[in-house]
Design a protein around this motif. Structure first.
Motif, PDB file in Angstrom:
ATOM      1  N   PRO A 116       0.820  -1.263  -0.002  1.00 34.61           N
ATOM      2  CA  PRO A 116      -0.062  -0.108   0.134  1.00 34.61           C
ATOM      3  C   PRO A 116       0.666   1.145   0.113  1.00 34.61           C
ATOM      4  N   GLU A 117       2.062   1.271   0.700  1.00 30.13           N
ATOM      5  CA  GLU A 117       2.878   2.387   0.865  1.00 30.13           C
ATOM      6  C   GLU A 117       3.562   2.684  -0.536  1.00 30.13           C
ATOM      7  N   LEU A 118       3.852   1.827  -1.415  1.00 33.79           N
ATOM      8  CA  LEU A 118       4.283   1.922  -2.536  1.00 33.79           C
ATOM      9  C   LEU A 118       3.112   2.445  -3.670  1.00 33.79           C
ATOM     10  N   ASN A 119       1.843   1.940  -3.569  1.00 29.39           N
ATOM     11  CA  ASN A 119       0.887   2.298  -4.347  1.00 29.39           C
ATOM     12  C   ASN A 119       0.627   3.869  -4.219  1.00 29.39           C
ATOM     13  N   TYR A 235      12.286   2.665  -3.905  1.00 28.42           N
ATOM     14  CA  TYR A 235      11.435   2.153  -2.860  1.00 28.42           C
ATOM     15  C   TYR A 235      12.046   1.004  -2.453  1.00 28.42           C
ATOM     16  N   PHE A 236      12.289  -0.158  -3.365  1.00 29.50           N
ATOM     17  CA  PHE A 236      12.848  -1.409  -2.974  1.00 29.50           C
ATOM     18  C   PHE A 236      14.074  -1.486  -2.406  1.00 29.50           C
ATOM     19  N   GLU A 237      15.055  -0.468  -2.813  1.00 23.37           N
ATOM     20  CA  GLU A 237      16.416  -0.459  -2.341  1.00 23.37           C
ATOM     21  C   GLU A 237      15.963   0.297  -0.842  1.00 23.37           C
ATOM     22  N   LEU A 238      15.218   1.076  -0.877  1.00 27.64           N
ATOM     23  CA  LEU A 238      15.214   1.720   0.537  1.00 27.64           C
ATOM     24  C   LEU A 238      14.706   0.596   1.844  1.00 27.64           C
ATOM     25  N   GLU A 314       8.988  17.027   3.380  1.00 28.88           N
ATOM     26  CA  GLU A 314       7.508  16.763   3.200  1.00 28.88           C
ATOM     27  C   GLU A 314       7.211  15.291   3.081  1.00 28.88           C
ATOM     28  N   LEU A 315       8.224  14.379   2.972  1.00 30.45           N
ATOM     29  CA  LEU A 315       8.134  12.846   2.913  1.00 30.45           C
ATOM     30  C   LEU A 315       9.083  12.297   3.938  1.00 30.45           C
ATOM     31  N   THR A 316       8.267  11.447   4.685  1.00 34.79           N
ATOM     32  CA  THR A 316       9.242  10.832   5.931  1.00 34.79           C
ATOM     33  C   THR A 316       8.262   9.079   5.706  1.00 34.79           C
ATOM     34  N   LEU A 317       9.262   8.345   5.305  1.00 39.51           N
ATOM     35  CA  LEU A 317       8.820   6.837   5.277  1.00 39.51           C
ATOM     36  C   LEU A 317       9.328   6.067   6.546  1.00 39.51           C
ATOM     37  N   GLY A 318       8.459   5.388   7.058  1.00 35.58           N
ATOM     38  CA  GLY A 318       8.752   4.772   8.541  1.00 35.58           C
ATOM     39  C   GLY A 318       9.374   3.677   8.008  1.00 35.58           C
ATOM     40  N   PRO A 319      10.286   2.779   9.093  1.00 35.04           N
ATOM     41  CA  PRO A 319      10.938   1.696   8.841  1.00 35.04           C
ATOM     42  C   PRO A 319      10.029   0.487   8.435  1.00 35.04           C
ATOM     43  N   ALA A 320      10.495  -0.274   7.265  1.00 32.38           N
ATOM     44  CA  ALA A 320       9.435  -1.477   6.823  1.00 32.38           C
ATOM     45  C   ALA A 320      10.381  -2.325   6.217  1.00 32.38           C
ATOM     46  N   PRO A 321      11.112  -3.354   6.762  1.00 29.71           N
ATOM     47  CA  PRO A 321      11.920  -4.343   6.002  1.00 29.71           C
ATOM     48  C   PRO A 321      11.180  -5.048   5.019  1.00 29.71           C
ATOM     49  N   LEU A 322      12.077  -5.204   4.089  1.00 33.59           N
ATOM     50  CA  LEU A 322      11.381  -5.794   2.844  1.00 33.59           C
ATOM     51  C   LEU A 322      11.132  -7.487   3.081  1.00 33.59           C
ATOM     52  N   ASP A 323      10.077  -7.813   3.644  1.00 25.84           N
ATOM     53  CA  ASP A 323       9.721  -8.934   3.607  1.00 25.84           C
ATOM     54  C   ASP A 323       8.374  -9.525   2.732  1.00 25.84           C
ATOM     55  N   LEU A 324       8.379  -8.868   1.643  1.00 26.29           N
ATOM     56  CA  LEU A 324       7.480  -9.165   0.615  1.00 26.29           C
ATOM     57  C   LEU A 324       7.710 -10.407  -0.253  1.00 26.29           C
ATOM     58  N   PRO A 325       6.851 -11.171  -0.700  1.00 28.73           N
ATOM     59  CA  PRO A 325       7.393 -12.042  -1.682  1.00 28.73           C
ATOM     60  C   PRO A 325       7.243 -11.575  -2.984  1.00 28.73           C
ATOM     61  N   LEU A 500      20.738  -9.413  -1.937  1.00 26.32           N
ATOM     62  CA  LEU A 500      20.311  -9.974  -3.232  1.00 26.32           C
ATOM     63  C   LEU A 500      18.849 -10.150  -3.431  1.00 26.32           C
ATOM     64  N   GLN A 501      18.228  -9.954  -2.027  1.00 22.83           N
ATOM     65  CA  GLN A 501      16.639  -9.636  -2.001  1.00 22.83           C
ATOM     66  C   GLN A 501      16.325  -8.443  -2.535  1.00 22.83           C
ATOM     67  N   SER A 502      16.864  -7.427  -2.468  1.00 19.56           N
ATOM     68  CA  SER A 502      16.697  -6.139  -2.882  1.00 19.56           C
ATOM     69  C   SER A 502      16.987  -6.134  -4.505  1.00 19.56           C
ATOM     70  N   ARG A 503      18.043  -6.648  -4.906  1.00 16.46           N
ATOM     71  CA  ARG A 503      18.514  -6.705  -6.291  1.00 16.46           C
ATOM     72  C   ARG A 503      17.366  -7.640  -7.212  1.00 16.46           C
ATOM     73  N   GLN A 504      16.757  -8.723  -6.302  1.00 17.44           N
ATOM     74  CA  GLN A 504      15.678  -9.322  -7.074  1.00 17.44           C
ATOM     75  C   GLN A 504      14.537  -8.458  -7.374  1.00 17.44           C
ATOM     76  N   PHE A 505      14.128  -7.777  -6.399  1.00 19.14           N
ATOM     77  CA  PHE A 505      12.903  -6.974  -6.449  1.00 19.14           C
ATOM     78  C   PHE A 505      13.364  -5.803  -7.681  1.00 19.14           C
ATOM     79  N   ALA A 506      14.454  -5.107  -7.457  1.00 20.82           N
ATOM     80  CA  ALA A 506      14.830  -4.301  -8.600  1.00 20.82           C
ATOM     81  C   ALA A 506      15.041  -4.814  -9.995  1.00 20.82           C
ATOM     82  N   ALA A 507      15.180  -6.073 -10.088  1.00 21.11           N
ATOM     83  CA  ALA A 507      15.202  -6.600 -11.397  1.00 21.11           C
ATOM     84  C   ALA A 507      13.870  -7.008 -11.664  1.00 21.11           C
TER      85      ALA A 507
END
Length: 520
Positions: A116-119, A235-238, A314-325, A500-507
């Motif tokens: 939802p945050e990405l959307n 976003y996924f790198e963050l 104007e933009l602050t994103l709270g911490p949210a580890p990349l646990d998405l499939p 590697l997980q971040s790179r997979q999402f970026a790819a």
């Protein structure tokens, strides 16, 4: 607008009713010429109709055919398990895509990540990003050019009024005592001219303008796709850095316990000052790494704010580890790629525009034919201005042909043909690059998947090694150096796995962009 003494083309004619503006009876000469005027009007209308029919002839120059390009039947790479690639066709059978093709990404393609945050961030790009706004204005300007080109189909009309008071010399040649030296001249006139599109120059110009506006629309769609993909990657790198931050924070907590344990062992005479210093060094090193990760995270947050046209505060994103499939990505058939990528569409439309310009250049070899006409009233007194004898009119046609231009038209035609060949080659190169880009991203996902599986085994082994070393250290069977080495190895492998997980999402984002994203 024709003037009193101007002739509009050749042949052209103009008639005044009455020798003098104030006369109420026509002169014999004019009375005799009225039947001829009626015939002239009929002839002029017939000529106009004939020319109008000729204007509908086929335009000169080649008609457009899209440059041929044979796509491969399937992609060479199969990608990771999350990539949905059509199976090979059975012998003698070819797969046919479903209609509508539900497997093709459309619209808000970032919804496949179910974040939802990405959307919310992606929805900010279209109304806020100034680069996209600038390209949208460029598209609108290209669309206006179609109207400019189409206007040449129609005649140009003008009107005007004039008044002058003149005094002529009484001593001029041939002047008589009864000659008028002071007089007024009042005119109200309207006129028009039209150049029929006999050879298709205007039609080819409109054709080129339409192709250019479609190319501009595709450029706009391509920029929109690039911006959305760039935001998703940032976003996924963050989020990947958030995952690393979580690992480092957990490691800091463990190192603080290790330092406390080592200090207590020192007080009990079991440990040494060297071991305490090693535990302190390890703790501060991990803290420094955590600060470095947070600094990189802030830069990605600022980059996302820039894409959304927001100030950094104007933009602050709270911490949210990349646990998405990783989502499943439908690749589709290679033949669909040509129809889906906006950069390919833009390149193809520019080929069409260049082809139309060949016809514009060829039309210059043919004569220019202009039809013109005008009419109005003229008098020396306002009271007689709108009476019949004050009327004037003219009709005319003119044809001109350029006989010698030192090879300019031939050079311009050759230039147009070379521009077409250049655009056609650019189109084919763009298609080839599109196929290869998809292959690159498929191979990236496949290799990153393999690497992640291997790295996960390394993390599991490093965790077991650290657990054993901790038990041995607490039992006094080994020094703290063994624990330090095991912990450093585990932390390095954990950070590598997260990267590697971040790179997979970026790819995966890059693959969606290479497939054309949601552009239709």
């Amino acid at each position: 607008m024709p003037s009193r003494s101007q002739t509009l083309g050749a042949p052209s004619f103009r008639r005044l009713f009455g020798e003098r503006v104030g006369d109420h009876e026509p002169t014999p000469a004019v009375a005799e010429s009225r039947p001829r005027n009626s015939h002239n009007v009929v002839y002029s209308l017939a000529l106009l109709l004939t020319l109008s029919l000729l204007a509908g002839c086929k335009p000169v120059g080649p008609n457009y055919n899209r440059p041929g390009y044979t796509p491969p039947p399937l992609y060479k790479e199969t990608g990771a398990p999350t990539v949905l690639v059509p199976p090979p066709s059975p012998a003698g059978v070819s797969w046919q895509p479903a209609s509508p093709s539900d497997g093709m990404l459309r619209g808000k393609w970032w919804d496949v990540y179910q974040d939802p945050e990405l959307n919310k961030l992606e929805d900010l790009i279209a109304p806020q990003n100034q680069t996209l706004r600038a390209n949208f204005e460029t598209y609108l300007a290209a669309r206006d050019q179609v109207t400019v080109a189409r206007a040449a189909f129609y005649p140009t009309l003008s009107s005007g009024a004039g008044f002058s008071h003149s005094k002529t010399s009484s001593n001029r040649p041939l002047a008589t005592a009864s000659s008028t030296t002071n007089y007024n001249d009042m005119t109200i006139e309207a006129g028009g001219s039209w150049e029929p599109d006999f050879w298709g120059k205007v039609r080819r110009s409109v054709e080129a303008a339409r192709a250019n506006v479609q190319a501009s629309a595709a450029d706009l769609a391509n920029l929109d796709l690039i911006l959305h993909a760039e935001l998703a990657q940032d976003y996924f790198e963050l989020r990947g850095l958030d995952s690393q931050s979580r690992i480092l924070q957990s490691t800091v907590t463990d190192d603080e316990r290790q330092l406390d344990l080592t200090e207590r062992r020192l007080k009990g005479g079991v440990a040494t000052d060297v071991e305490v210093a090693q535990a302190q060094t390890q703790l501060e090193t991990v803290r420094a790494q955590l600060i470095d990760v947070n600094e990189a995270r802030a830069e990605y947050e600022h980059a996302i704010a820039t894409l959304a046209n927001l100030q950094a505060h104007e933009l602050t994103l709270g911490p949210a580890p990349l646990d998405l499939p990783l989502p499943n990505i439908p690749v589709g058939l290679p033949s669909q790629l040509i129809e889906r990528r906006p950069d390919v569409a833009a390149a193809e439309r520019r080929v069409a525009a260049a082809n139309a310009q060949i016809g514009v250049a060829i039309a210059a070899f043919y004569p220019n034919i202009t039809l013109s006409g005008g009419g109005g009233v003229e008098s020396t007194h306002i009271g007689t201005l709108f009476q019949g004898p004050s009327a004037l009119w003219s009709l005319g046609a003119q044809a001109s042909e350029l006989l010698f231009d030192a090879g300019q038209r031939h050079a311009l035609t050759d230039q147009a043909r070379h521009n077409y060949e250049s655009q056609a080659a650019t189109y084919k190169a763009t298609v080839l690059a599109a196929f290869n880009e998809v292959e690159d991203k498929l191979s990236d996902l496949r290799i990153l998947e393999q690497e992640s599986v291997t790295e996960q085994r390394a993390v599991d082994a490093a965790q077991r090694s650290l657990n054993i070393s901790n038990q041995r250290y607490k039992a006094g069977a080994t020094s703290y150096l063994e624990v330090l080495i095991a912990e450093t190895t585990l932390l390095t492998n954990q950070r590598t796995l997260t990267d590697l997980q971040s790179r997979q999402f970026a790819a995966s984002v890059q693959l969606i962009r290479a497939l054309g994203g949601g552009w239709d």
